[in-house]
Scaffold this active site. Structure first.
Site, mmCIF file in Angstrom:
data_model
loop_
_atom_site.group_PDB
_atom_site.id
_atom_site.type_symbol
_atom_site.label_atom_id
_atom_site.label_comp_id
_atom_site.label_asym_id
_atom_site.label_seq_id
_atom_site.Cartn_x
_atom_site.Cartn_y
_atom_site.Cartn_z
ATOM 1 N N LYS A 110 0.841 -1.209 0.000
ATOM 2 C CA LYS A 110 0.000 0.000 0.000
ATOM 3 C C LYS A 110 0.875 1.258 0.000
ATOM 4 O O LYS A 110 0.612 2.223 -0.709
ATOM 5 C CB LYS A 110 -0.950 -0.020 1.209
ATOM 6 C CG LYS A 110 -2.029 -1.103 1.056
ATOM 7 C CD LYS A 110 -2.810 -1.375 2.331
ATOM 8 C CE LYS A 110 -3.671 -2.629 2.140
ATOM 9 N NZ LYS A 110 -4.343 -3.066 3.367
ATOM 10 N N GLN B 108 -4.430 -2.068 9.510
ATOM 11 C CA GLN B 108 -4.265 -3.381 8.883
ATOM 12 C C GLN B 108 -4.818 -4.475 9.806
ATOM 13 O O GLN B 108 -4.452 -4.544 10.979
ATOM 14 C CB GLN B 108 -2.781 -3.634 8.570
ATOM 15 C CG GLN B 108 -2.513 -4.912 7.803
ATOM 16 C CD GLN B 108 -3.115 -4.914 6.398
ATOM 17 O OE1 GLN B 108 -2.998 -3.950 5.658
ATOM 18 N NE2 GLN B 108 -3.789 -6.003 6.040
ATOM 19 N N ASP C 207 -10.808 2.359 3.864
ATOM 20 C CA ASP C 207 -11.099 0.928 3.698
ATOM 21 C C ASP C 207 -12.609 0.693 3.622
ATOM 22 O O ASP C 207 -13.056 -0.395 3.261
ATOM 23 C CB ASP C 207 -10.548 0.130 4.900
ATOM 24 C CG ASP C 207 -9.239 -0.572 4.585
ATOM 25 O OD1 ASP C 207 -8.987 -0.877 3.406
ATOM 26 O OD2 ASP C 207 -8.462 -0.815 5.530
#
Ligand code: NAD
Length: 292
Positions: free
Chosen positions: A54, A98, A121
């Site tokens: 990312k 994460q 997200d």
């Protein structure tokens, strides 16, 4: 092999080039670059790889990025304080945590602490609820990326039968909602308690699988000419390479590619599209938050 490969890596690269062009124009016009912050807890190898990918993508498109790596022992309260701090930092446009998190930390609580307009997200309750709004917030990155991949290969979705195997909050549930509500597919959702899974998967024009069960889907479970999207990524230990593992999807690629019309590889299919969606969400929220 009969199937056309849905090349997520190539499509994601195209999207990244489009984003990079837009970021260059923003900067030229005196605006700030989008800024993504990533929180990583512990030192799990797979999570480190995902976060590094990312960050690499941020660099490629000209985003600013901040990586916060906390030890496995960080308390839930301390992590919540860190999220609050980033929530209040006007220079940071997007924040991801994460997953998975250590067992003593509630992923649901931590995820929902992120301000919805920084939740790139798309995991907060607000963004999740707004999926079924005519004006959705930030869409969950993996489902958003899958729809984009299907569209860029001009695969018809409207009116088609989409069978979703997996009903998780991160992939299966939002994916099936987006397909039914926004893309107007006819949707069947299967999961661990589904009886006679193959009788459902064989009906799919579009089969999307997110179970984390390597090679669960065999050729005899797939209709001729179906489009097959494999979300699964599992590390399987091996002594045959220096990394010590190979990645496996949930679909038996070799078999199913003979029968499907389109298929995503693992790796190189859904994974890069998830990252591209994360970047698109970050660009979108930067423009909205700074009224660009
Ligand atoms: P999860 O464990 O939260 O959910 C798994 C789902 O699969 C559940 O709904 C469960 O009911 C279903 N399932 C499990 N075994 C089944 C079976 N035998 N038959 C039918 N259904 C079954 O997992 P998740 O977070 O949804 O992730 C699934 C996979 O996708 C994992 O391999 C994960 O690593 C991968 N993933 C990839 C990306 C990406 O960007 N490529 C993103 C998210 C998740």
């Amino acid at each position: 092999m009969a199937a056309t490969i849905l090349d997520g890596r190539k499509v994601a690269d195209d999207i990244k080039n489009e984003i990079a062009e837009e970021v260059a124009i923003l900067k030229k016009n005196g605006h700030k670059a989008p800024h993504l912050a990533a929180i990583l807890v512990g030192d799990d190898g797979a999570s480190q790889t995902y976060v590094n990918n990312k960050i690499k993508a941020c660099k490629k498109v000209g985003f600013e990025y901040t990586l916060l790596n906390f030890p496995e022992t960080i308390s839930e309260a301390k992590l919540m304080t860190e999220i609050d701090r980033i929530n209040l930092d006007n220079d940071i446009d997007g924040l991801i945590v994460q997953l998975p998190l250590p067992a003593h930390i509630s992923a649901a609580k931590v995820t929902d602490k992120i301000l919805p307009h920084k939740d790139v997200d798309g995991f907060t309750n607000e963004n999740y609820g707004r999926i079924t709004s005519k004006n959705p917030g930030l869409l969950p990155a993996t489902p958003f990326g899958i729809v984009e991949l299907l569209k860029r290969y001009k695969i018809d979705i409207k009116g088609k039968h989409c069978v979703m195997v997996g009903n998780s909050r991160t992939v299966g549930a939002p994916m099936s909602t987006i397909m039914a509500y926004h893309e107007l597919a006819t949707v069947t959702v299967c999961h661990i308690h589904t009886q006679d899974l193959a009788s459902h998967t064989r009906q799919a024009d579009i089969l999307i699988v997110a179970t984390g069960k390597p090679s669960l889907i065999k050729a005899d479970m797939v209709k001729d000419g179906a489009a097959v999207v494999d979300v699964g990524i599992t590390r399987i230990t091996t002594s045959e390479n220096t990394r010590g593992y190979v990645l496996s999807g949930d679909v038996d690629f070799e078999e199913v590619a003979e029968k499907a019309s389109f298929i995503t590889p693992v790796p190189g299919g859904v994974g890069p599209m998830t990252i591209a969606s994360l970047l698109l969400n970050t660009l979108k929220t930067t423009k909205a938050n700074h009224t660009i």
